[in-house]
Structures are given as C-alpha cells and as structure tokens.
Design an enzyme around this catalytic site. Structure first.
Site, mmCIF file in Angstrom:
data_model
loop_
_atom_site.group_PDB
_atom_site.id
_atom_site.type_symbol
_atom_site.label_atom_id
_atom_site.label_comp_id
_atom_site.label_asym_id
_atom_site.label_seq_id
_atom_site.Cartn_x
_atom_site.Cartn_y
_atom_site.Cartn_z
ATOM 1 N N ASP A 194 -5.296 3.181 11.638
ATOM 2 C CA ASP A 194 -5.533 3.913 10.387
ATOM 3 C C ASP A 194 -6.547 5.040 10.538
ATOM 4 O O ASP A 194 -6.640 5.900 9.668
ATOM 5 C CB ASP A 194 -6.067 2.949 9.309
ATOM 6 C CG ASP A 194 -4.974 2.110 8.667
ATOM 7 O OD1 ASP A 194 -3.844 2.114 9.177
ATOM 8 O OD2 ASP A 194 -5.269 1.448 7.648
ATOM 9 N N HIS B 123 28.486 -14.974 9.065
ATOM 10 C CA HIS B 123 29.010 -15.088 7.697
ATOM 11 C C HIS B 123 28.734 -16.477 7.148
ATOM 12 O O HIS B 123 28.949 -17.454 7.849
ATOM 13 C CB HIS B 123 30.518 -14.835 7.699
ATOM 14 C CG HIS B 123 31.148 -15.090 6.364
ATOM 15 N ND1 HIS B 123 31.058 -14.167 5.336
ATOM 16 C CD2 HIS B 123 31.823 -16.158 5.867
ATOM 17 C CE1 HIS B 123 31.674 -14.657 4.260
ATOM 18 N NE2 HIS B 123 32.148 -15.876 4.554
HETATM 19 P P1 FAD Z 1 -8.330 -2.173 10.056
HETATM 20 O O1 FAD Z 1 -7.372 -3.285 9.853
HETATM 21 O O2 FAD Z 1 -8.845 -1.465 8.890
HETATM 22 O O3 FAD Z 1 -9.488 -2.734 10.971
HETATM 23 C C1 FAD Z 1 -10.572 -1.963 11.348
HETATM 24 C C2 FAD Z 1 -11.761 -2.879 11.574
HETATM 25 O O4 FAD Z 1 -12.807 -2.099 12.156
HETATM 26 C C3 FAD Z 1 -12.340 -3.451 10.294
HETATM 27 O O5 FAD Z 1 -12.429 -4.855 10.386
HETATM 28 C C4 FAD Z 1 -13.729 -2.827 10.193
HETATM 29 O O6 FAD Z 1 -14.696 -3.717 9.659
HETATM 30 C C5 FAD Z 1 -14.045 -2.552 11.647
HETATM 31 N N1 FAD Z 1 -15.040 -1.501 11.824
HETATM 32 C C6 FAD Z 1 -15.169 -0.322 11.156
HETATM 33 N N2 FAD Z 1 -16.201 0.388 11.656
HETATM 34 C C7 FAD Z 1 -16.730 -0.357 12.654
HETATM 35 C C8 FAD Z 1 -17.809 -0.165 13.573
HETATM 36 N N3 FAD Z 1 -18.537 0.952 13.564
HETATM 37 N N4 FAD Z 1 -18.082 -1.142 14.450
HETATM 38 C C9 FAD Z 1 -17.368 -2.305 14.503
HETATM 39 N N5 FAD Z 1 -16.316 -2.523 13.660
HETATM 40 C C10 FAD Z 1 -15.998 -1.557 12.761
HETATM 41 N N6 FAD Z 1 0.344 -2.738 6.584
HETATM 42 C C11 FAD Z 1 1.523 -3.253 6.974
HETATM 43 O O7 FAD Z 1 2.036 -2.865 8.032
HETATM 44 N N7 FAD Z 1 2.158 -4.212 6.237
HETATM 45 C C12 FAD Z 1 1.641 -4.679 5.077
HETATM 46 O O8 FAD Z 1 2.234 -5.544 4.448
HETATM 47 C C13 FAD Z 1 0.413 -4.154 4.630
HETATM 48 N N8 FAD Z 1 -0.146 -4.591 3.498
HETATM 49 C C14 FAD Z 1 -1.367 -4.097 3.099
HETATM 50 C C15 FAD Z 1 -1.889 -4.550 1.908
HETATM 51 C C16 FAD Z 1 -3.093 -4.058 1.456
HETATM 52 C C17 FAD Z 1 -3.680 -4.570 0.165
HETATM 53 C C18 FAD Z 1 -3.801 -3.110 2.256
HETATM 54 C C19 FAD Z 1 -5.145 -2.602 1.814
HETATM 55 C C20 FAD Z 1 -3.277 -2.646 3.438
HETATM 56 C C21 FAD Z 1 -2.036 -3.128 3.871
HETATM 57 N N9 FAD Z 1 -1.438 -2.679 5.043
HETATM 58 C C22 FAD Z 1 -0.228 -3.167 5.428
HETATM 59 C C23 FAD Z 1 -2.087 -1.667 5.894
HETATM 60 C C24 FAD Z 1 -2.772 -2.349 7.089
HETATM 61 O O9 FAD Z 1 -3.694 -3.297 6.611
HETATM 62 C C25 FAD Z 1 -3.475 -1.313 7.938
HETATM 63 O O10 FAD Z 1 -2.576 -0.289 8.297
HETATM 64 C C26 FAD Z 1 -4.016 -1.954 9.206
HETATM 65 O O11 FAD Z 1 -4.935 -2.983 8.890
HETATM 66 C C27 FAD Z 1 -4.715 -0.907 10.083
HETATM 67 O O12 FAD Z 1 -5.211 -1.524 11.215
HETATM 68 P P2 FAD Z 1 -6.481 -0.951 12.004
HETATM 69 O O13 FAD Z 1 -6.702 -1.880 13.124
HETATM 70 O O14 FAD Z 1 -6.266 0.480 12.287
HETATM 71 O O15 FAD Z 1 -7.683 -1.000 10.977
#
Ligand code: FAD
Ligand code: NAI
Length: 481
Positions: free
Chosen positions: A328, A460
C-alpha cells in the site's frame, strides 16, 4: 554495535511478513520491524498489518456472521424452515472475530520463529548509511528503548492508514474509520457512511444486515466507477433492493459530533440543496493514505510523491540502491494479495532472480452479497483504448446450482479480443464471485481464449458452469439460454 541483517523489512503486514518469510526461505538473514499493537492493552506489536488486524480478516468475519444472520432471519422460509425470535449477540460476534484475528497473528509469530526471522518490536526509522559497508542504519523505536540495527537491503512495507476529512475528527466511538466500524459494541439504529467505496459497501452491508438503517453519502455522481459499468449498475440495483440508501454527487458541509446522541451531517445533495442527516454512528471511508511520515526517508536520500507514496520502478526498487518498497505504500491497487506478490518478488529479486508480476491479472473482490469481482479490462477501458472486443454474458438465474442455493442474482461477463478471442477481462456479480474469479485469473495468466474456457469440462451442477456459458456466449452459442 548494531545487529547486522541481509534484509530488514519495515512493517509486518501481508507485504512485509510475506517478504520476510520468502527472503528467509532463500537463506538470507532477515529481520522485520513492527510497532503497532492495534489497541491491544499489552502494548505488544501485533503481526499481520492492516489486513489481519483491522482490514480483510476481521471485516470478512463480520460479513460472514451478518450474512448468516440475514439468511436465517429473512431467507430461511423459502427453504421451508421456520425460525422465530432470531436475535444477535453483538459481543459474541465481535469476540469470534477477535479470536480469528488472534489466531492468525499468532500464526505469523510462529512462522517467524520457524523461519528464524528476527522480530524487532518497534517502529523503524532510517538513521544514516554506514560509510564503510554501505549498509543502512535504522533506529527501532519502542516506548522503552531505542535499538540501532543495520541491513544491506531494506524493504519498506509500511502500508496505509484511513484517510480522514478536514474538520471531521474521527474518535472511533461515534465517528469511525475502519478501526471503529469493526467494533461497534451496539447495533446503531441509524448508520451514516461517507464514501460508497469498498469499505463503505462492505461495512455498510454488515450493519444493515444486522438491522441498522444505512445511508451512504458519495461525492462521485457514479457508483463504483472502477468496475465494469454493467456490474456496477446491477450491483447498485441489488444493494438498493436490500435497503442500503445511496446519495450520489454530494458535498459534505459539516459534521457535528454529539457523542452519545450521535452525529448531525449537513451536506449539499446533487441538486445543490442543503440536506441534514442524523445518525447514531458515522463511518468515514474515503480512501487510504500511505504510511511514510515517520520513516525519516531524508536520511537516505528518499522522497515521496506529493500524495506520500514512495516512487518505485516496475521491480519495486526505489531511487536508492538496495531500498525497495511494496504494498500500500507504493502506487497501485491497495490489496493484500498485490502486497504479498510484491513481497515474494522483491525477496527473489534481492537474490538476483527475475520474477514477474502481471498487474493486469490482479483480481478485485468486493464482499457484498452478492459478491462483486473482476480481473483485467472493463468494457469502458477497452472502448477508451480502441480495442475491439466481443462480450459474452450469462445470468446465474439460468444455472441449476444457483437456483438450488437460492443465489440466482447477477451474471458473469467475459470480454474477449474480437480478432484473437484472447480473454481481456472477466466481470462477476453473483454468489461466490471471490472464488469463481480465480478461474478467470488463471485463464488470463495463460493467455487463454474464451473458446478455451468454453471447451473445458466444468463440474455439474456448479456455479462455475456460468463461467463456461459466459465464455460460450462470446461466440453467441450459450447452451442453456
Ligand atoms: P499494511 O497491512 O498496512 O501493513 C503495514 C504495517 O507496517 C502495519 O502493521 C504498520 O503498523 C507497520 N508500520 C508502519 N510504519 C512502520 C514503521 N516505521 N516501523 C515498523 N512498522 C511500521 N485487501 C484485500 O486484498 N482484500 C480484502 O478483503 C481487504 N479488506 C480490507 C478491509 C478493510 C476494512 C481495510 C482497511 C483494508 C482491506 N484490504 C483488503 C486492504 C489490505 O488490508 C491492504 O491492501 C494490505 O493490508 C496492505 O498490506 P501492506 O503490507 O502493504 O500494509
Ligand atoms: P475507496 O477508494 O474504495 O472508496 C472511497 C470512496 O469515497 C470513493 O467512492 C470516493 O469517491 C468517495 N469519497 C472520497 N472523498 C469523499 C468525500 N469527501 N465525500 C464523499 N465521498 C467521498 O476507499 P475505501 O472504501 O476507504 O477503501 C480503501 C481501500 O482499501 C480500497 O480502495 C481498497 O484498496 C482497500 N479495501 C479492499 C477491500 C477488498 O479488497 N475487498 C475491502 C476494503 C478495503
């Protein structure tokens, strides 16, 4: 002296924890930093990121509970089942959801141990570059201590947080983002939602099914403009029939938080008239913003774009050698499976491997009922890009399994190249769309033609026969219509 790692992953969401596991599988010495306890009173960081703690997993647990409730209370009678006095224990429903989250986050802790990944409990922040080794030095900050670690490669996987609107303070009690909206202790009688996007539709559906009167205020004049127009029209019709109320083309003027007495929202409707909406709770779901504020990116010469995303090339490399970014925190769909695939790919690229991600084949799913899913191009995109295509569509209404399941709403649409018959996009609104779309993803990854799906034997009776019939319809030869 600092600890020295081959790879330091910042963030233990689906992007980060998967990257860490893959890098460890490949024999690298890996650490992963995570600082977020997601409100747990022990203040210990929880693994799994947004997805496991406040996103995909808890929302799908509540969607499943609320769907069961709706089926039992409103749709049991068509099967001849008489049920009376159905009620829901919200606390028990939330406890079930929390248990699932707990189980899954503990599962990642186990996987870290199994793969010998060092968990650094705290928020990572770039400090400097070690002039002798070229390694990156980072501080790991938690409440009590500051630890300095060094790593040859850094993968930034810090994810995103809910975007909030100016002058609307989210307290996660009365005015909530996704975090609070997953934890209402009581059923709101009236629920307002700002934003008819994915979260608004999913969480709006949860609370509507349980009995709330849900009104969604959307700035855009159109519904789900990223989806194929046929799918968005059909799903709007079905969701409206279920009782979700939509107002499109609105402009929010002011929101007054009256705490226990709820909220008063003033907005301009699509004719420019001022309207007032009162509700017990408000969910603000207007998109998400990347987590890049506290990384001290300057220390290593990195900058973000104007929206806070970290710019990367097609291989998730930033402009700085050996610093990568995934999930993200970079541009692209904010989806857990996209973040995971980038995590695997980056770990492999660090070892010199050449994995490829086909961004055109990343599926989308919206877990309303019926579910909405798609992969590839929409009709609007193909028209805009001047690509000639053929469309085949088949309704669930004409499928025996769908009728047996009492899930006959919606359709599958297959779009194929007019000249080569290659599948360019598949769009579903219907039961189990989240699983059905996987066949389309595989077909598109293998550059299959509509004819290929049309000729492959499908079980089916099954919903997957609708996919085959839609593929047959591309050539106007559906068998069961
Ligand atoms: P994140 O999951 O946001 O994880 C990043 C982590 O980094 C966090 O835990 C944060 O605390 C940590 N962090 C931040 N800064 C620091 C730092 N400086 N040092 C150490 N740690 C840090 N996607 C789907 O594909 N299917 C779904 O059904 C879906 N449902 C969702 C429902 C909701 C309500 C929401 C809000 C989102 C949903 N998503 C879904 C989107 C999905 O959650 C995100 O796309 C996904 O979590 C992104 O993954 P990521 O690893 O990039 O980041
Ligand atoms: P979104 O981008 O899906 O939808 C936001 C909506 O809010 C848009 O329709 C937008 O026009 C509207 N909006 C923006 N500003 C507004 C304003 N001032 N007033 C009224 N409406 C306004 O964002 P959402 O729902 O917050 O979800 C964020 C992201 O999380 C999604 O884009 C998706 O990437 C991810 N997600 C994925 C899920 C899934 O895969 N099933 C489930 C939930 C979230």
């Amino acid at each position: 002296m600092s600890d020295n790692f081959d790879v330091l992953v910042i963030g233990a969401g689906p992007g980060g924890y998967i990257a860490a596991i893959r890098a460890a599988q490949l024999g690298l010495k890996v650490a992963c930093a995570e600082g977020n306890s997601y409100g747990n009173i022990d203040n210990q960081p929880r693994l799994g990121g947004t997805c496991l703690n406040v996103g995909c997993i808890p929302s799908k647990a509540l969607l499943a509970s609320s769907e069961e409730f709706e089926k039992i209370s409103h749709h049991a009678d068509i099967h001849g089942i008489n049920v009376q006095n159905v009620n829901i224990d919200i606390n028990k429903m939330l406890a079930r959801k929390n248990n699932i989250v707990d189980k899954m986050t503990k599962g990642i802790e186990f996987l870290f141990k199994k793969n010998k990944i060092t968990l650094l409990k705290g928020y990572a922040q770039f400090s400097s570059v070690d002039k002798q080794t070229g390694n990156y030095l980072l501080n790991i900050n938690n409440q009590d201590i500051k630890e300095l670690v060094s790593a040859k490669h850094v993968i930034i996987a810090t994810g995103s947080k809910a975007r909030h609107l100016p002058n609307i303070t989210v307290d996660n009690k009365t005015i909530c983002d996704n975090d609070g909206a997953l934890n209402f202790a009581d059923l709101p009688k009236k629920l307002a939602v700002i934003g008819a996007g994915v979260i608004g539709l999913e969480l709006g559906s949860v609370w509507r099914r349980l009995g709330a009167e849900v009104t969604i205020l959307e700035a855009s004049p159109n519904f789900l403009s990223a989806a194929d127009e046929g799918v968005s029209k059909e799903s709007l019709k079905l969701l409206t029939k279920q009782g979700l109320k939509f107002n499109f083309g609105v402009k929010i003027e002011n929101v007054e938080n009256c705490d226990d007495a709820g909220v008063i929202i003033k907005y301009l409707d699509n004719s420019g008239n001022i309207q007032t909406l009162e509700a017990d709770k408000l969910i603000v779901s207007v998109g998400r913003v990347p987590n890049t504020d506290n990384l001290n990116l300057n220390a290593v010469g990195l900058t973000t774009d104007e929206r806070g995303f970290i710019p990367v090339n097609h291989d998730c490399q930033t402009s700085v050698n050996n610093i990568w970014a995934i999930g993200d925190v970079i541009l692209g769909p904010m989806l857990a499976h996209k973040a995971e695939d980038e995590g695997v790919a980056v770990a492999e690229r660090i070892l010199g491997q050449k994995p490829h991600i086909n961004y055109n084949c990343i599926p989308w799913v919206i877990y309303t009922s019926p579910e909405i899913s798609w992969v590839g191009k929409t009709e609007q995109q193909l028209t805009k890009e001047g690509i000639e295509y053929k469309a085949g569509q088949f309704p669930f209404m004409a499928n025996g399994r769908a009728l047996g399941m009492a899930e006959s709403d919606g359709f599958i649409k297959v779009l194929a190249c007019a000249k080569t018959d290659e599948i360019l996009g598949v769009h579903i609104v219907g039961a189990n769309a989240s699983d059905l779309i996987a066949e389309a993803v595989v077909a598109m990854e293998f550059k299959a033609a509509a004819e290929d799906i049309a000729r492959i034997c499908h079980p089916h009776p099954s919903l997957s026969e609708v996919m085959r019939e839609a593929a047959l319809s591309v050539d106007k030869r559906a068998l069961n219509m």
